[in-house]
Design an enzyme around this catalytic site. Structure first.
Site, PDB file in Angstrom:
ATOM      1  N   SER A 243       0.879  -1.172   0.000  1.00 31.41           N
ATOM      2  CA  SER A 243       0.000   0.000   0.000  1.00 31.41           C
ATOM      3  C   SER A 243       0.912   1.217   0.000  1.00 31.41           C
ATOM      4  O   SER A 243       2.071   1.126   0.434  1.00 31.41           O
ATOM      5  CB  SER A 243      -0.841  -0.002   1.278  1.00 31.41           C
ATOM      6  OG  SER A 243      -1.427   1.259   1.495  1.00 31.41           O
TER       7      SER A 243
ATOM      8  N   TYR B 117      -1.285  -0.982  10.432  1.00 25.58           N
ATOM      9  CA  TYR B 117      -1.344  -1.248   8.984  1.00 25.58           C
ATOM     10  C   TYR B 117       0.008  -0.918   8.340  1.00 25.58           C
ATOM     11  O   TYR B 117       0.551  -1.709   7.572  1.00 25.58           O
ATOM     12  CB  TYR B 117      -2.461  -0.396   8.371  1.00 25.58           C
ATOM     13  CG  TYR B 117      -2.762  -0.682   6.919  1.00 25.58           C
ATOM     14  CD1 TYR B 117      -3.230  -1.929   6.507  1.00 25.58           C
ATOM     15  CD2 TYR B 117      -2.604   0.306   5.939  1.00 25.58           C
ATOM     16  CE1 TYR B 117      -3.528  -2.190   5.179  1.00 25.58           C
ATOM     17  CE2 TYR B 117      -2.908   0.059   4.602  1.00 25.58           C
ATOM     18  CZ  TYR B 117      -3.365  -1.196   4.229  1.00 25.58           C
ATOM     19  OH  TYR B 117      -3.653  -1.440   2.911  1.00 25.58           O
TER      20      TYR B 117
ATOM     21  N   LYS C  32       2.690  -3.101   6.143  1.00 26.42           N
ATOM     22  CA  LYS C  32       2.922  -2.783   4.730  1.00 26.42           C
ATOM     23  C   LYS C  32       4.360  -2.302   4.483  1.00 26.42           C
ATOM     24  O   LYS C  32       4.938  -2.581   3.431  1.00 26.42           O
ATOM     25  CB  LYS C  32       1.894  -1.752   4.248  1.00 26.42           C
ATOM     26  CG  LYS C  32       0.445  -2.285   4.281  1.00 26.42           C
ATOM     27  CD  LYS C  32       0.261  -3.512   3.395  1.00 26.42           C
ATOM     28  CE  LYS C  32      -1.170  -3.979   3.272  1.00 26.42           C
ATOM     29  NZ  LYS C  32      -1.343  -5.119   2.370  1.00 26.42           N
TER      30      LYS C  32
HETATM   31  N1  LIG Z   1      -8.699  -1.008  -1.348  1.00 27.98           N
HETATM   32  C1  LIG Z   1      -7.738  -0.129  -1.170  1.00 27.98           C
HETATM   33  O1  LIG Z   1      -7.984   1.105  -1.238  1.00 27.98           O
HETATM   34  C2  LIG Z   1      -6.311  -0.583  -0.929  1.00 27.98           C
HETATM   35  C3  LIG Z   1      -5.290   0.386  -0.927  1.00 27.98           C
HETATM   36  C4  LIG Z   1      -3.989  -0.021  -0.697  1.00 27.98           C
HETATM   37  C5  LIG Z   1      -3.698  -1.363  -0.494  1.00 27.98           C
HETATM   38  N2  LIG Z   1      -4.682  -2.282  -0.492  1.00 27.98           N
HETATM   39  C6  LIG Z   1      -4.320  -3.690  -0.269  1.00 27.98           C
HETATM   40  O2  LIG Z   1      -4.886  -4.501  -1.285  1.00 27.98           O
HETATM   41  C7  LIG Z   1      -5.104  -5.807  -0.789  1.00 27.98           C
HETATM   42  C8  LIG Z   1      -6.532  -6.258  -1.133  1.00 27.98           C
HETATM   43  O3  LIG Z   1      -7.430  -5.395  -0.440  1.00 27.98           O
HETATM   44  P1  LIG Z   1      -8.945  -5.134  -0.896  1.00 27.98           P
HETATM   45  O4  LIG Z   1      -9.118  -3.676  -1.018  1.00 27.98           O
HETATM   46  O5  LIG Z   1      -9.311  -6.006  -2.022  1.00 27.98           O
HETATM   47  O6  LIG Z   1      -9.700  -5.566   0.456  1.00 27.98           O
HETATM   48  P2  LIG Z   1     -10.967  -6.494   0.706  1.00 27.98           P
HETATM   49  O7  LIG Z   1     -11.981  -6.307  -0.357  1.00 27.98           O
HETATM   50  O8  LIG Z   1     -11.341  -6.252   2.119  1.00 27.98           O
HETATM   51  O9  LIG Z   1     -10.359  -7.950   0.538  1.00 27.98           O
HETATM   52  C9  LIG Z   1      -9.473  -8.477   1.490  1.00 27.98           C
HETATM   53  C10 LIG Z   1      -9.124  -9.894   1.092  1.00 27.98           C
HETATM   54  O10 LIG Z   1      -8.261 -10.459   2.097  1.00 27.98           O
HETATM   55  C11 LIG Z   1      -8.797 -11.689   2.520  1.00 27.98           C
HETATM   56  N3  LIG Z   1      -8.564 -11.961   3.930  1.00 27.98           N
HETATM   57  C12 LIG Z   1      -8.823 -11.169   4.989  1.00 27.98           C
HETATM   58  N4  LIG Z   1      -8.552 -11.830   6.134  1.00 27.98           N
HETATM   59  C13 LIG Z   1      -8.113 -13.058   5.775  1.00 27.98           C
HETATM   60  C14 LIG Z   1      -7.696 -14.196   6.504  1.00 27.98           C
HETATM   61  N5  LIG Z   1      -7.695 -14.225   7.850  1.00 27.98           N
HETATM   62  N6  LIG Z   1      -7.316 -15.299   5.820  1.00 27.98           N
HETATM   63  C15 LIG Z   1      -7.329 -15.292   4.466  1.00 27.98           C
HETATM   64  N7  LIG Z   1      -7.721 -14.257   3.720  1.00 27.98           N
HETATM   65  C16 LIG Z   1      -8.120 -13.147   4.373  1.00 27.98           C
HETATM   66  C17 LIG Z   1     -10.296 -11.564   2.317  1.00 27.98           C
HETATM   67  O11 LIG Z   1     -10.851 -12.857   2.227  1.00 27.98           O
HETATM   68  P3  LIG Z   1     -12.354 -13.195   2.759  1.00 27.98           P
HETATM   69  O12 LIG Z   1     -13.165 -11.978   2.422  1.00 27.98           O
HETATM   70  O13 LIG Z   1     -12.715 -14.402   1.960  1.00 27.98           O
HETATM   71  O14 LIG Z   1     -12.241 -13.418   4.200  1.00 27.98           O
HETATM   72  C18 LIG Z   1     -10.363 -10.787   1.017  1.00 27.98           C
HETATM   73  O15 LIG Z   1     -10.262 -11.652  -0.068  1.00 27.98           O
HETATM   74  C19 LIG Z   1      -4.839  -5.755   0.723  1.00 27.98           C
HETATM   75  O16 LIG Z   1      -3.565  -6.274   0.999  1.00 27.98           O
HETATM   76  C20 LIG Z   1      -4.870  -4.266   1.027  1.00 27.98           C
HETATM   77  O17 LIG Z   1      -4.102  -3.930   2.159  1.00 27.98           O
HETATM   78  C21 LIG Z   1      -5.997  -1.929  -0.707  1.00 27.98           C
END
Ligand SMILES: NC(=O)c1ccc[n+]([C@@H]2O[C@H](COP(=O)([O-])OP(=O)(O)OC[C@H]3O[C@@H](n4cnc5c(N)ncnc54)[C@H](OP(=O)(O)O)[C@@H]3O)[C@@H](O)[C@H]2O)c1
Length: 265
Positions: free
Chosen positions: A134, A147, A151
Site C-alpha cells: 500500500s 497497517y 505494509k
Molecule cells: N482497497 C484499497 O484502497 C487498498 C489500498 C492499498 C492497499 N490495499 C491492499 O490490497 C489488498 C486487497 O485489499 P482489498 O481492497 O481487495 O480488500 P478487501 O476487499 O477487504 O479484501 C481483502 C481480502 O483479504 C482476505 N482476507 C482477509 N482476512 C483473511 C484471513 N484471515 N485469511 C485469508 N484471507 C483473508 C479476504 O478474504 P475473505 O473476504 O474471503 O475473508 C479478502 O479476499 C490488501 O492487501 C490491502 O491492504 C488496498
C-alpha cells in the site's frame, strides 16, 4: 516472465482487488488458484472464470495455514500475496489478538507462503512473487500504525528477498496502491476524501500486478501523482510532510476509516 501456461496462487481472491487480479491473471492464460476465507465468493468467481481456476479456502490468521496452503497448491509459478486487513485506527484501540491477526494476515502469511513456494521456483529457475502492499507501506499517516507496520514490513521483506534471489530466475515485485475506488476495503467504507485526492481502480492494481510479473519491475505505485509525491516527501522530510497531512484533513479521514473498518479487525 509470461503468464500463459503458468499456475498462479492468489490470496485475497474473494476481495475487491483480488477479483480483478484473478480475472487479469486468468485472461493472460494462467491457471489461477483462488484463495480466501469465503468459499461462496470464491466459488462464484471460479464459476465466472470458467475453466482454469480452482478454489483453496484458507484462513491465513491460523497458525501454520500459509505453509499448509502452499502445500495444497502444489507446483506454483507465481504467488500474488494480496490478502489483507485494513487494521486502521489508533494502537490503544486494538486488542492484542487484533494486532496479532493483522500481523499474521498482512505480513507473516506472505513471508511463510514465499518460504514454502520458493524452493520449487528456484529449482525450476523460474517464478515470480508479487506482494500487494500500500502507499501506507511507503508513507505512514495518523491512525495507521499497525497497517503501516505490516505494509512497510512487506516492502523491506521483498527488497531483501529480491537480492537473495538475484540470478535465480525468480523475480519479486511489490505493488503500492493508494486509495482504490469501486471495490475493496476503502470503497466498502464510503468515507469521503478531499477533492484533490483522485483514486485508481481495482483493475489498475491488477494491471500493475501483471506488469510486475511480465517486466520484473521491483516496485510499482498505483496512485495519482500528488499521493506519490507525498510518499517521497514523507521519506525525505517526515516532520514537514506530517504537518502538511494534518493540515489537509488526515485526522478526520483516519477517524472515519477507523470507525467504518472496525468490523474487519
Ligand atoms: N482497497 C484499497 O484502497 C487498498 C489500498 C492499498 C492497499 N490495499 C491492499 O490490497 C489488498 C486487497 O485489499 P482489498 O481492497 O481487495 O480488500 P478487501 O476487499 O477487504 O479484501 C481483502 C481480502 O483479504 C482476505 N482476507 C482477509 N482476512 C483473511 C484471513 N484471515 N485469511 C485469508 N484471507 C483473508 C479476504 O478474504 P475473505 O473476504 O474471503 O475473508 C479478502 O479476499 C490488501 O492487501 C490491502 O491492504 C488496498
Amino acid at each position: 516472465m509470461q503468464l500463459g501456461g503458468t499456475t498462479a496462487l492468489l490470496t485475497g481472491a474473494s476481495g475487491g482487488i483480488g477479483q480483478a487480479v484473478a480475472r487479469r491473471l486468468h485472461g493472460h492464460g494462467a491457471r489461477v488458484l483462488l484463495s480466501g476465507r469465503r468459499a461462496d465468493a470464491l466459488d462464484a468467481l471460479r464459476a465466472d472464470l470458467g475453466g482454469g481456476a480452482e478454489v483453496l479456502v484458507a484462513d491465513l490468521a491460523e497458525p501454520g495455514a500459509a505453509a499448509a496452503l502452499a502445500d495444497r497448491a502444489g507446483v506454483v509459478d507465481v504467488l500474488v500475496a494480496n490478502a489483507g486487513l485494513p487494521a486502521s485506527g489508533w494502537l490503544e484501540t486494538f486488542t492484542p489478538d487484533q494486532i496479532d491477526r493483522a500481523l499474521d494476515v498482512n505480513l507473516r502469511a506472505p513471508i511463510h507462503l514465499a518460504r514454502a513456494l520458493l524452493p520449487g521456483m528456484v529449482e525450476r529457475g523460474r517464478g515470480h512473487l508479487v506482494f500487494v502492499s500500500s502507499l501506507a507501506g511507503k508513507a505512514a499517516s495518523v491512525g495507521s500504525s499497525i497497517y503501516s507496520a505490516t505494509k512497510f514490513g512487506l516492502r523491506g521483506f521483498a527488497a531483501g528477498l529480491r537480492e537473495d534471489l538475484h540470478g535465480s530466475g525468480v523475480g519479486v515485485t511489490v505493488v503500492f496502491p493508494g486509495f482504490i475506488r469501486g471495490a475493496g476495503m476503502y470503497a466498502d467504507t464510503r468515507v469521503g476524501l478531499p477533492p484533490w485526492v483522485s483514486m485508481r481502480s481495482p483493475d489498475d492494481v491488477a494491471g500493475a500486478v501483471v506488469r510486475g510479473i511480465e517486466t520484473g519491475r521491483p516496485e510499482i505505485d498505483v496512485a495519482p501523482l500528488p499521493l506519490r509525491l507525498g510518499a517521497v516527501a514523507s521519506a525525505l522530510a517526515p516532520a514537514t510532510a506530517a504537518r502538511l497531512q494534518r493540515r489537509l484533513g488526515s485526522v478526520e479521514v483516519a477517524e472515519a476509516l477507523a470507525r467504518e473498518q472496525r468490523d474487519k479487525r
